[in-house]
Design an enzyme around this catalytic site. Structure first.
Site, PDB file in Angstrom:
ATOM      1  N   HIS A  54      28.017  47.347  97.699  1.00 29.40           N
ATOM      2  CA  HIS A  54      28.818  47.254  98.632  1.00 29.40           C
ATOM      3  C   HIS A  54      30.014  46.189  98.597  1.00 29.40           C
ATOM      4  O   HIS A  54      30.237  45.975  97.438  1.00 29.40           O
ATOM      5  CB  HIS A  54      28.877  46.927 100.825  1.00 29.40           C
ATOM      6  CG  HIS A  54      29.910  47.074 101.563  1.00 29.40           C
ATOM      7  ND1 HIS A  54      31.410  47.585 100.799  1.00 29.40           N
ATOM      8  CD2 HIS A  54      29.959  46.648 102.004  1.00 29.40           C
ATOM      9  CE1 HIS A  54      31.888  47.722 101.651  1.00 29.40           C
ATOM     10  NE2 HIS A  54      31.352  47.413 102.935  1.00 29.40           N
ATOM     11  N   ASP A  66      34.853  46.443  92.318  1.00 30.58           N
ATOM     12  CA  ASP A  66      34.222  45.222  92.097  1.00 30.58           C
ATOM     13  C   ASP A  66      34.097  45.888  90.362  1.00 30.58           C
ATOM     14  O   ASP A  66      33.459  44.416  89.645  1.00 30.58           O
ATOM     15  CB  ASP A  66      32.536  45.856  93.010  1.00 30.58           C
ATOM     16  CG  ASP A  66      33.105  45.461  93.961  1.00 30.58           C
ATOM     17  OD1 ASP A  66      33.429  44.086  94.298  1.00 30.58           O
ATOM     18  OD2 ASP A  66      32.603  46.248  94.649  1.00 30.58           O
ATOM     19  N   HIS A 124      31.772  55.926  94.093  1.00 26.09           N
ATOM     20  CA  HIS A 124      32.562  55.161  95.594  1.00 26.09           C
ATOM     21  C   HIS A 124      32.431  56.753  95.773  1.00 26.09           C
ATOM     22  O   HIS A 124      31.948  58.013  95.753  1.00 26.09           O
ATOM     23  CB  HIS A 124      33.251  54.782  94.910  1.00 26.09           C
ATOM     24  CG  HIS A 124      34.481  54.445  96.146  1.00 26.09           C
ATOM     25  ND1 HIS A 124      34.861  54.921  97.557  1.00 26.09           N
ATOM     26  CD2 HIS A 124      34.529  52.967  96.991  1.00 26.09           C
ATOM     27  CE1 HIS A 124      35.364  53.775  98.050  1.00 26.09           C
ATOM     28  NE2 HIS A 124      35.119  52.928  97.948  1.00 26.09           N
TER      29      HIS A 124
HETATM   30  N1  CMC Z   1      25.424  54.058  88.185  1.00 25.04           N
HETATM   31  C1  CMC Z   1      24.605  55.791  87.748  1.00 25.04           C
HETATM   32  N2  CMC Z   1      24.367  56.742  88.503  1.00 25.04           N
HETATM   33  C2  CMC Z   1      25.080  56.600  90.038  1.00 25.04           C
HETATM   34  C3  CMC Z   1      25.541  55.578  90.485  1.00 25.04           C
HETATM   35  C4  CMC Z   1      25.942  54.490  89.461  1.00 25.04           C
HETATM   36  N3  CMC Z   1      27.207  53.263  89.737  1.00 25.04           N
HETATM   37  N4  CMC Z   1      26.649  55.502  91.302  1.00 25.04           N
HETATM   38  C5  CMC Z   1      26.374  56.687  91.815  1.00 25.04           C
HETATM   39  N5  CMC Z   1      24.985  57.995  90.668  1.00 25.04           N
HETATM   40  C6  CMC Z   1      25.044  58.791  90.868  1.00 25.04           C
HETATM   41  C7  CMC Z   1      23.851  59.202  92.389  1.00 25.04           C
HETATM   42  O1  CMC Z   1      22.342  58.713  90.941  1.00 25.04           O
HETATM   43  C8  CMC Z   1      23.880  60.343  92.411  1.00 25.04           C
HETATM   44  O2  CMC Z   1      23.080  61.166  91.167  1.00 25.04           O
HETATM   45  P1  CMC Z   1      22.414  62.316  91.153  1.00 25.04           P
HETATM   46  O3  CMC Z   1      23.630  63.291  91.873  1.00 25.04           O
HETATM   47  O4  CMC Z   1      21.622  62.845  90.621  1.00 25.04           O
HETATM   48  O5  CMC Z   1      21.279  61.519  92.527  1.00 25.04           O
HETATM   49  C9  CMC Z   1      24.948  60.952  92.603  1.00 25.04           C
HETATM   50  O6  CMC Z   1      25.872  59.871  91.521  1.00 25.04           O
HETATM   51  C10 CMC Z   1      25.748  60.446  93.114  1.00 25.04           C
HETATM   52  O7  CMC Z   1      25.496  59.637  94.335  1.00 25.04           O
HETATM   53  P2  CMC Z   1      25.616  58.967  95.811  1.00 25.04           P
HETATM   54  O8  CMC Z   1      24.477  58.111  95.425  1.00 25.04           O
HETATM   55  O9  CMC Z   1      24.971  59.766  96.553  1.00 25.04           O
HETATM   56  O10 CMC Z   1      26.821  58.371  95.752  1.00 25.04           O
HETATM   57  P3  CMC Z   1      27.522  57.505  97.764  1.00 25.04           P
HETATM   58  O11 CMC Z   1      28.470  58.005  97.724  1.00 25.04           O
HETATM   59  O12 CMC Z   1      25.928  57.772  98.243  1.00 25.04           O
HETATM   60  O13 CMC Z   1      27.593  56.130  96.673  1.00 25.04           O
HETATM   61  C11 CMC Z   1      28.013  54.162  96.249  1.00 25.04           C
HETATM   62  C12 CMC Z   1      28.078  55.252  96.181  1.00 25.04           C
HETATM   63  C13 CMC Z   1      29.466  53.274  96.213  1.00 25.04           C
HETATM   64  C14 CMC Z   1      27.394  53.437  97.056  1.00 25.04           C
HETATM   65  C15 CMC Z   1      27.416  54.363  94.483  1.00 25.04           C
HETATM   66  O14 CMC Z   1      28.118  54.559  93.794  1.00 25.04           O
HETATM   67  C16 CMC Z   1      26.895  53.248  94.097  1.00 25.04           C
HETATM   68  O15 CMC Z   1      25.254  52.613  93.847  1.00 25.04           O
HETATM   69  N6  CMC Z   1      27.749  51.967  93.130  1.00 25.04           N
HETATM   70  C17 CMC Z   1      26.737  51.143  92.262  1.00 25.04           C
HETATM   71  C18 CMC Z   1      26.864  50.013  93.001  1.00 25.04           C
HETATM   72  C19 CMC Z   1      28.369  49.468  93.720  1.00 25.04           C
HETATM   73  O16 CMC Z   1      29.567  49.527  92.866  1.00 25.04           O
HETATM   74  N7  CMC Z   1      29.516  49.197  95.212  1.00 25.04           N
HETATM   75  C20 CMC Z   1      30.526  49.007  95.136  1.00 25.04           C
HETATM   76  C21 CMC Z   1      31.111  50.233  95.416  1.00 25.04           C
HETATM   77  S1  CMC Z   1      33.227  49.613  95.697  1.00 25.04           S
HETATM   78  C22 CMC Z   1      33.688  48.146  96.744  1.00 25.04           C
HETATM   79  C23 CMC Z   1      32.238  48.456  98.320  1.00 25.04           C
HETATM   80  O17 CMC Z   1      32.827  49.752  98.848  1.00 25.04           O
HETATM   81  O18 CMC Z   1      32.654  46.765  98.536  1.00 25.04           O
END
Ligand code: CMC
Length: 430
Positions: free
Chosen positions: A266, A361, A305
């Site tokens: 986050h 971010d 996201h």
């Molecule tokens: N790098 C590589 N792969 C990713 C990433 C990433 N940053 N984010 C998602 N994926 C992949 C994930 O592994 C999954 O792949 P598969 O379908 O093969 O299993 C697919 O994309 C869908 O991801 P998810 O984890 O189901 O998506 P989510 O909605 O649960 O998670 C998230 C959203 C923001 C937590 C995630 O994208 C993430 O961890 N990003 C990196 C951390 C980040 O930048 N966070 C800041 C978010 S914006 C500001 C805030 O909220 O504070």
């Protein structure tokens, strides 16, 4: 009214469920039962992937089209023409303030920038290398003990006063945490400066009699604060509403929201982005890093996201602000690595297929670092402006007659009833 017809294939019974605002009420599923003993059907939705927990009038996001609006106003227009305090007023009260309302609001918030002297003692108790976010979370919770009347959450005047205090004091607590971690004396607020100008003063003032913030950096920080003011039901806001629903004072609820924000998935992501860019080290190492991410060895921080499946509109604005900041501070060498990461990722099948784009971010940390902030301060810089959103969401929760204490259900898959086993008769489970 629109309805949904459901047939339970276990019983052959047919149900008609109302659809309102594109949703059905999960409680309407409860009537679907196989017999009198049955509890009734529930929806199972870990991580709230498809569950609306509230009705809100504050922030609108269209994740597919990359749209973000506060109270109907596009984020781009607010970033261009508004200030953080004006936007905070909008987020909290629903309308842009008139000149006299803005003057009064600015006065009220500014009047509350000072904290009780005991807060300094509190800060002093932290270890020299304490993370500033830990210090912020703890001291904002501690404010609860200074203002016991804040418990009167159904008194509108009390809520207003705590709102002024929270928005006024968050920068002071954050700056004190920073100065403590540097071993430097605390700087008191200068109420002649703007909200962000004063924050820069409390962070960076040295021996000068009056700190004069650089106008470009002051405005850049103000824009970043506007971009972070609210973001509907994210993890931190959900914590604010969840904790707020049991009716503690707002300081405790904000502490919980800030704690949720701290996590690397986050608001802690901007800190992780900088660490990631430093580890990559140079542009030519980017393809190798992307390969590792695709192989499941870590995430590309600052990408992806839950809601945006398009370029995060805030990231676009931040990229523009970065150019203005770098004209003053000189370019952050990590920018080239970030641009190369973005270029390669946006052309790569893995990221395209999963609709992973830069989020807020990805670039904010690069600006913050160029402005002289250590990485540990990045989540703190997120928490300060998000306070207006948290408080707005909390107030909306309290005034919503449909809301109650947040208490999800579970699907129990554990052991059935069994008899207690005396210790001498137990076998190790492994
Ligand atoms: N790098 C590589 N792969 C990713 C990433 C990433 N940053 N984010 C998602 N994926 C992949 C994930 O592994 C999954 O792949 P598969 O379908 O093969 O299993 C697919 O994309 C869908 O991801 P998810 O984890 O189901 O998506 P989510 O909605 O649960 O998670 C998230 C959203 C923001 C937590 C995630 O994208 C993430 O961890 N990003 C990196 C951390 C980040 O930048 N966070 C800041 C978010 S914006 C500001 C805030 O909220 O504070």
């Amino acid at each position: 009214m629109d309805t949904l017809t459901l047939i339970d294939n276990r019983t052959g019974k047919k149900y008609e469920i109302p659809i309102q605002n594109g949703t059905i009420r999960a409680i309407d599923l409860r009537q679907i039962r196989i017999d009198e003993e049955d509890f009734g059907l529930m929806s199972y939705d870990p991580a709230f992937m498809n569950t609306a927990s509230c009705r809100s009038k504050i922030t609108y996001i269209d994740g597919d089209r990359g749209i973000l609006r506060y109270r109907g106003y596009p984020i781009e227009e607010l970033a261009e023409s508004s200030t953080y305090l004006e936007t905070a007023y909008l987020v909290l009260y629903g309308e842009l303030p008139t000149k006299s309302e803005l003057d009064q609001w600015t006065h009220d918030v500014t009047y509350h920038t000072f904290t009780h002297e005991n807060i300094k003692k509190f800060m002093d108790g932290f270890h020299y290398d304490a993370h500033p976010m830990g210090m912020l979370v703890s001291t904002v919770a501690a404010l609860s003990t200074f203002y016991p009347e804040a418990k009167n959450i159904f008194n509108a005047d009390s809520r207003k006063l705590q709102t002024h205090r929270l928005i006024g004091k968050m920068p002071t607590l954050a700056a004190f945490a920073y100065r403590h971690s540097r071993g430097m004396p605390y700087v008191y607020p200068d109420n002649e400066l703007s909200y962000t100008g004063n924050f820069l003063n409390m962070l960076f003032k040295m021996t000068e009699l009056k700190y004069e913030p650089n106008a470009t950096l002051e405005r850049a920080l103000d824009i970043l604060f506007i971009l972070h003011a609210d973001h509907e039901q994210n993890c931190g806001t959900n914590a604010m509403r969840g904790v707020g629903s049991s009716h503690p004072d707002p300081y405790c609820a904000v502490a919980a929201a800030a704690a949720a924000l701290y996590g690397p998935l986050h608001g802690g992501a901007n800190e992780e982005v900088l660490r990631m860019l430093s580890v990559i080290g140079s542009k030519d190492k980017v393809p190798e890093f992307i390969k590792k991410v695709k192989a499941g060895e870590g995430l590309l921080m600052g990408f992806g996201h839950r809601v945006y499946k398009n370029y995060d509109p805030r990231a676009k604005i931040i990229k523009r602000v970065a150019d203005q900041v770098f004209e003053v501070t000189g370019k952050n060498p990590l920018l080239d690595i970030a641009l190369e990461l973005e270029r390669i990722a946006l052309e790569d099948e893995y990221f395209i297929k999963r609709k992973l784009y830069p989020n807020v971010d990805f670039y904010s940390g690069i600006i913050y670092q160029a402005m002289g902030f250590p990485v540990e301060m990045f989540p703190v810089l997120f928490a300060i402006p998000r306070t207006s959103g948290w408080v707005a969401q909390w107030e909306e929760l309290l005034l919503d007659p449909e809301q109650k204490i947040a208490r999800p259900r579970q699907v129990y898959l554990g052991e059935e009833k069994r008899k207690f086993v005396p210790i001498e008769h137990r076998k190790t489970a492994k």
